[in-house]
Design an enzyme around this catalytic site. Structure first.
Site, short mmCIF file in Angstrom:
data_model
loop_
_atom_site.label_atom_id
_atom_site.label_comp_id
_atom_site.label_asym_id
_atom_site.label_seq_id
_atom_site.Cartn_x
_atom_site.Cartn_y
_atom_site.Cartn_z
N CYS A 89 0.78 -1.06 0.05
CA CYS A 89 0.01 -0.08 0.06
C CYS A 89 0.94 1.25 0.18
CB CYS A 89 -1.04 -0.10 1.12
SG CYS A 89 -2.09 -1.37 1.29
N GLN A 149 -4.59 -9.30 5.86
CA GLN A 149 -4.57 -7.97 6.71
C GLN A 149 -5.85 -8.03 7.43
OE1 GLN A 149 -3.53 -4.62 4.13
NE2 GLN A 149 -2.39 -5.87 2.89
N ARG A 208 -19.90 8.34 1.61
CA ARG A 208 -21.25 7.92 1.83
C ARG A 208 -21.82 9.09 2.86
NH1 ARG A 208 -18.90 2.86 1.72
NH2 ARG A 208 -18.32 2.90 3.94
N SER A 211 -23.98 8.37 6.69
CA SER A 211 -23.52 7.35 7.30
C SER A 211 -23.83 7.40 8.87
CB SER A 211 -22.09 6.99 7.16
OG SER A 211 -21.61 5.71 7.48
N SER A 235 -10.96 0.25 4.39
CA SER A 235 -10.93 0.99 3.10
C SER A 235 -11.76 0.43 2.12
CB SER A 235 -9.53 1.29 2.80
OG SER A 235 -8.65 -0.09 2.58
N HIS A 336 -8.96 3.86 -1.49
CA HIS A 336 -7.66 3.39 -1.24
C HIS A 336 -7.14 2.57 -2.60
CE1 HIS A 336 -3.99 1.74 0.19
NE2 HIS A 336 -4.37 0.86 0.85
N CYS A 366 0.41 1.81 6.48
CA CYS A 366 0.43 0.58 6.90
C CYS A 366 0.45 -0.21 5.72
CB CYS A 366 -0.47 -0.10 7.90
SG CYS A 366 -2.15 -0.05 7.05
N GLY A 368 1.29 -4.45 3.69
CA GLY A 368 1.15 -5.80 3.80
C GLY A 368 2.78 -6.33 4.07
#
Length: 382
Positions: A89, A149, A208, A211, A235, A336, A366, A368
């Site tokens: 990421c 993850q 959204r 929400s 995400s 993302h 962060c 993987g």
């Protein structure tokens, strides 16, 4: 070593899965943002030494060195090279670090950093194919943990005592902040609209509105039957690209460009690959020490919202002010696009710093496998 500055930072809108950008090839989307970068700055692309481009799922439409073919698709001189980076990421944040290091060392003078991911066309995990992506020895070392993850996000929630309600409250806040930012035009100056056969895409599509925690309560856990992580506090699967132009102050003056921000420091850290998503905590400590900046001096933090548990654990450990963290919303609301997200977040942060007159900004992602990038930039006076 030489000082490094960012003279432009732009991005496409972030499209939702199967949304407005889903019909655009990743190379063409990248070419579009490269062309826009040249147009905005008035720079002759021939002066660019390299293009360093992040992309995670390098298969299918995103195979065969997206960075190089994006240069060619943009119509830039064939003499300009390009390379594609994968640090999960954080790929395009790492692309910025590589660009800054090349300029800082004097090996190159002008570098474009950025990235792309069109997840509608190349699904998450597509590059794993049918093989064994982690290798038997790595799997054996961690007792067969699948390096998932979502499971790691659940483990983080357990370790830091984060309830589903707390995660959902944070997720609602992300949407509220993103909607407010979009409504006041906070993203307008950084977004480059994309023309498609269905019409122009000019705004982030994932927000959204309305929400609530009650609405999120109806969603089923995604990774554990009794878990707290679900689609609403994770995400979004997204499409998008972003680009940054990196050089020295001296070269910027020579080219008639006004720097936006100074690159103060970059760092990358490894962490427990089972918890996996806690890397931003040590990466933040590391980059602040390198930059010589105190946590309290930082006016804005972009902490990628891979899952709501990630920024909440980071907040618990760092003691940062939540009002300064993802003030325009994050990946839960805005999406993302994996390999493009690092550059998207940096673009969003730099423009916010300029709009609000904030001296320092810190971005961290962060990644993987249990790594994380962190970068500190400093606003430059015009």
């Amino acid at each position: 070593m030489r000082e490094v500055v960012i003279v432009e930072a732009i991005r496409t809108p972030v499209g939702k899965r199967n949304g407005g950008l889903s019909g655009v090839h990743p190379v063409d989307l990248s070419a579009h943002i490269l062309q826009a970068l040249a147009e905005r700055t008035g720079i002759d692309p021939a002066v660019i030494d390299d293009v360093v481009w992040g992309c995670v799922s390098q298969v299918g439409d995103q195979s065969s060195n997206v960075g190089r073919y994006s240069v060619l698709a943009a119509g830039w001189p064939e003499s300009i090279p390009g390379t594609t980076v994968n640090r999960a990421c954080g790929s395009s944040q790492q692309a910025l670090d590589f660009a800054a290091q090349a300029v800082m060392s004097g090996q190159q003078d002008v570098v474009v950093a950025g990235g792309v991911e069109v997840m509608s066309r190349v699904p998450l995990g597509a590059a794993r194919g049918t093989g064994m992506p982690y290798g038997p020895k790595a799997l054996e070392r961690y007792d067969g943990f699948p390096f998932n993850q979502g499971i790691s996000a659940e483990k983080i929630a357990q370790k830091w005592g984060l309830s589903r309600t707390r995660l959902d409250e944070y997720s609602v806040l992300s949407h509220e902040r993103a909607a407010a930012a979009q409504d006041r035009g906070a993203f307008d100056g950084q977004i480059v609209p994309v023309a498609t056969e269905a019409g122009a895409v000019s705004a982030d599509e994932g927000i959204r509105r309305g929400s609530t925690v009650d609405k999120l309560a109806g969603l089923k856990p995604a990774f554990a039957e009794d878990g707290v992580i679900h689609a609403g506090n994770s995400s979004q699967i997204s499409d998008g690209a972003a680009a940054l132009l990196v050089t020295t102050p001296e070269k910027a003056r020579e080219l008639g460009l006004t720097p936006l921000a100074r690159y103060r420091a970059g760092a990358v850290a490894g962490s427990d690959p089972v918890l996996m998503l806690t890397g931003p905590i040590p990466a933040t400590e590391k980059v602040l020490a390198k930059a010589g900046v105190a946590l309290g001096e930082v006016g804005v933090f972009e902490v990628n919202e891979a899952f709501a548990s990630v920024p909440l654990a980071w907040l618990a450990e760092t003691g940062a002010d939540i009002e300064r963290v993802n003030p325009l919303g994050g990946a839960i609301a805005l999406g993302h696009p994996l390999g493009g997200s690092g550059a998207v977040l940096m673009t969003r942060m730099i423009h916010h710093m300029r709009d609000q007159g904030l001296r320092y900004g810190l971005q961290t992602m962060c990644e993987g496998g249990g790594t994380a990038n962190a970068t500190v930039v400093e606003l430059m006076d015009r």
